[in-house]
Structure formats: structure tokens, C-alpha cells
Design a protein around this motif. Structure first.
Motif, PDB file in Angstrom:
ATOM      1  N   GLU A  39       0.802  -1.302  -0.225  1.00  0.00           N
ATOM      2  CA  GLU A  39       0.009  -0.172   0.026  1.00  0.00           C
ATOM      3  C   GLU A  39       0.807   1.290   0.081  1.00  0.00           C
ATOM      4  O   GLU A  39       1.834   1.336   0.728  1.00  0.00           O
ATOM      5  CB  GLU A  39      -1.026   0.007   1.214  1.00  0.00           C
ATOM      6  CG  GLU A  39      -1.998   1.126   1.146  1.00  0.00           C
ATOM      7  CD  GLU A  39      -2.700   1.065   2.634  1.00  0.00           C
ATOM      8  OE1 GLU A  39      -3.465   2.185   2.810  1.00  0.00           O
ATOM      9  OE2 GLU A  39      -2.695   0.226   3.308  1.00  0.00           O
ATOM     10  N   GLY A  40       0.348   2.195  -0.689  1.00  0.00           N
ATOM     11  CA  GLY A  40       1.155   3.588  -0.671  1.00  0.00           C
ATOM     12  C   GLY A  40       1.919   4.016  -1.801  1.00  0.00           C
ATOM     13  O   GLY A  40       2.071   3.049  -2.642  1.00  0.00           O
ATOM     14  N   GLN A  41       2.594   4.954  -1.547  1.00  0.00           N
ATOM     15  CA  GLN A  41       3.695   5.541  -2.583  1.00  0.00           C
ATOM     16  C   GLN A  41       4.909   4.844  -2.363  1.00  0.00           C
ATOM     17  O   GLN A  41       5.534   5.048  -1.236  1.00  0.00           O
ATOM     18  CB  GLN A  41       3.659   6.763  -2.497  1.00  0.00           C
ATOM     19  CG  GLN A  41       4.926   7.467  -3.334  1.00  0.00           C
ATOM     20  CD  GLN A  41       4.762   7.438  -4.599  1.00  0.00           C
ATOM     21  OE1 GLN A  41       3.742   7.931  -5.278  1.00  0.00           O
ATOM     22  NE2 GLN A  41       5.530   6.829  -5.381  1.00  0.00           N
ATOM     23  N   LEU A  42       5.560   4.057  -3.185  1.00  0.00           N
ATOM     24  CA  LEU A  42       6.740   3.386  -3.238  1.00  0.00           C
ATOM     25  C   LEU A  42       7.751   4.495  -3.703  1.00  0.00           C
ATOM     26  O   LEU A  42       7.606   5.131  -4.655  1.00  0.00           O
ATOM     27  CB  LEU A  42       6.763   2.146  -4.223  1.00  0.00           C
ATOM     28  CG  LEU A  42       8.128   1.177  -3.974  1.00  0.00           C
ATOM     29  CD1 LEU A  42       8.196   0.879  -2.817  1.00  0.00           C
ATOM     30  CD2 LEU A  42       7.963   0.156  -4.999  1.00  0.00           C
ATOM     31  N   CYS A  43       8.830   4.688  -2.879  1.00  0.00           N
ATOM     32  CA  CYS A  43       9.678   5.687  -3.156  1.00  0.00           C
ATOM     33  C   CYS A  43      10.840   5.043  -3.369  1.00  0.00           C
ATOM     34  O   CYS A  43      11.443   4.156  -3.060  1.00  0.00           O
ATOM     35  CB  CYS A  43       9.920   6.572  -1.828  1.00  0.00           C
ATOM     36  SG  CYS A  43       8.436   7.339  -1.306  1.00  0.00           S
ATOM     37  N   LYS A  44      11.741   5.857  -4.197  1.00  0.00           N
ATOM     38  CA  LYS A  44      13.210   5.591  -4.601  1.00  0.00           C
ATOM     39  C   LYS A  44      14.056   6.676  -3.682  1.00  0.00           C
ATOM     40  O   LYS A  44      13.598   7.801  -3.520  1.00  0.00           O
ATOM     41  CB  LYS A  44      13.335   5.394  -5.797  1.00  0.00           C
ATOM     42  CG  LYS A  44      14.043   6.494  -6.875  1.00  0.00           C
ATOM     43  CD  LYS A  44      14.224   6.016  -8.192  1.00  0.00           C
ATOM     44  CE  LYS A  44      13.795   7.008  -9.165  1.00  0.00           C
ATOM     45  NZ  LYS A  44      13.974   6.729 -10.618  1.00  0.00           N
TER      46      LYS A  44
END
Length: 165
Positions: free
Chosen positions: A42-47
Motif C-alpha cells: 500500500e501507498g507510494q513506493l519511493c526511491k
């Protein structure tokens, strides 16, 4: 049982009363590999990118949407820095205690002098949930964006908001 590296993250999140969702998976080294895991996180996967200025006396941790690419010249201009480049493996370990493939904002736990400047892409500030490695690349945890900022502020690292196209 968690590794010592991972447990350190959870201990601090618990101390700060930050709730998180934990997802175990195979080791991944790129966003593409993460997207091919076949699991829903869930949610925004960030790099996360660890950079340095030309002199090597300022280090930056860039947190951005997984789908974006960073123009280092544009970013340097935006933050008023000399040219930027990726920091070495040695610098990554010295400042964040991390190895390549596991770069995470939670690495600032190991930044004893709070020297690393955290650059946050404004687009992720709108996400309800943001997801990161807990300093190992076999687990992803999701926290609310507000709790993520709470963590960074607790550690007292400087935060700059940037616009990454």
C-alpha cells in the motif's frame, strides 16, 4: 527474528509511536525488481538516492516517487549546490551505515551528526502512505507521510523540498 539493522528502525519507530506495515519479500535492488515481486504494498513506493556535491563536503539523500528520474544538474541548481554526483559505496556506509541496494531514509539513524540533507520531492508529500526499506532490501515498510516527516524531524536532519519532474 529481525536483523539488528532492521530492529534498530523498528525500535525508533516504536519510540516515536509511528505505526508501520511490514512486507517481507525477496531481495530487490531496483524499483523494477520491486514492481515484479507480485505483492501489493500500500501507498507510494519511493526511491532513494545518495548524492554528494563536487567537493564531497555535503551529502544529500533524495526521496522521490519511484517512477521519476532525477536530472542532477537541475537539482543542483534548485538547491544552490555545486554539481552533484552519486556518492561512493564507502560514503554511503560512512554516513548512513548502508550498502548499495538498501538505501533508505531510515539510514539517517546512523548519521550521528545529522549531516545528511534530506531532499524530499514535493509530489510525495501528498501521499497518505510512503514505503521504504527498513535499511535492508528484503523488507518494505509503509508509514504515513506525516509520520515519515516526524521521524526526519526527530533525527534533526535538514529537510529541503524539491520539485523533480
Amino acid at each position: 527474528m529481525f536483523t539488528e539493522t532492521e530492529q534498530k528502525v523498528y525500535d525508533i519507530l516504536d519510540l516515536l509511536e509511528i505505526k508501520y506495515d511490514r512486507h517481507e519479500h525477496d531481495a530487490v535492488y531496483t524499483i523494477e525488481e520491486a514492481n515484479n515481486l507480485g505483492i501489493h504494498i500500500e501507498g507510494q513506493l519511493c526511491k532513494n538516492l545518495f548524492l554528494r556535491n563536487r567537493k564531497g563536503d555535503i551529502h544529500y539523500l533524495v526521496v522521490l516517487d519511484e517512477t521519476k528520474q532525477v536530472d542532477l544538474k537541475s537539482l543542483a541548481k534548485q538547491i544552490g549546490s555545486s554539481s552533484l554526483s552519486f556518492a561512493s559505496v564507502e560514503r554511503l556506509f560512512k554516513y548512513l551505515g548502508l550498502k548499495p541496494g538498501s538505501v533508505s531514509p531510515f539510514g539517517i539513524i546512523n548519521d550521528t551528526e545529522s549531516e545528511v540533507v534530506v531532499l524530499i520531492d514535493r509530489d510525495i508529500t501528498n501521499a497518505e502512505i510512503v514505503s521504504f526499506y527498513p535499511n535492508i532490501n528484503t523488507v518494505t515498510i509503509g508509514v504515513s507521510y506525516l509520520d515519515f516527516e516526524k521521524f526526519i524531524k526527530w533525527k534533526k536532519n535538514q529537510i529541503l523540498y524539491v520539485d523533480i519532474d
